[in-house]
Design an enzyme around this catalytic site. Structure first.
Site: not given
Ligand code: CA2
Length: 142
Positions: A18, A98, A10-11, A100, A77, A107, A23, A74
């Site tokens: 953004r 995985e 997601p996103n 990121h 969330a 974070r 990112y 990835n």
């Protein structure tokens, strides 16, 4: 030729639009182009992004049925929330790395726990897009 799937959750379709301080400025299309430039001649790369948990689960099941040679995932969330995705990966027999973009351990506390990582071979976090390249390289060696 080996088939490697690159899944983004997601996103991640908003990359480059953004929060560039976290990112970066590059988009998902830039990532695809860069991976195809490095690996396109040696592997069949399949890209998939969804904002929907069920769609990602269905994709994992389809890749398992197709016996894909590796998956770079990835989960966004969903990493921190999804028992369902973890179950999908754990039962799949797939070799999954995985990835990121950001270092999730630098974070917020809620990002420090990955529910999906125990169902993966390895985790790369904080290398930006380079993490995807490293993951594909690793999976092609196996
Ligand atoms: O660092 C990563 O790759 C993450 O998986 C990204 C997820 C976040 O929830 C994870 O904790 C770490 C968020 C993806 C959102 O991506 C955006 C991209 C551009 C603009 C806004 C969000």
């Amino acid at each position: 030729m080996k088939t490697i799937a690159i899944l983004n959750g997601p996103n991640l379709d908003r990359l480059g639009k953004r929060e560039p301080e976290i990112y970066g400025h590059a988009t998902l299309a830039d990532l695809e182009a860069a991976l195809r430039a490095e690996f396109g001649a040696t592997a069949k790369l399949e890209f998939f992004q969804s904002n929907h948990e069920g769609a990602l689960i269905d994709r994992v099941a389809a890749l398992a049925d197709a016996k894909a040679d590796g998956v770079v995932f990835n989960p966004g969330a969903f990493t921190h929330t999804s028992v369902a995705l973890r179950d999908a990966l754990a039962g799949s027999g797939l070799r999954v790395v995985e990835v990121h973009i950001s270092n999730i351990y630098r974070r917020e506390e809620f990002r420090h726990r990955s529910l999906t990582a125990p169902a993966c071979l390895a985790v790369i976090s904080g290398l930006g897009f380079e993490g995807y390249h490293a993951a594909v390289r690793f999976l092609l060696k196996g």
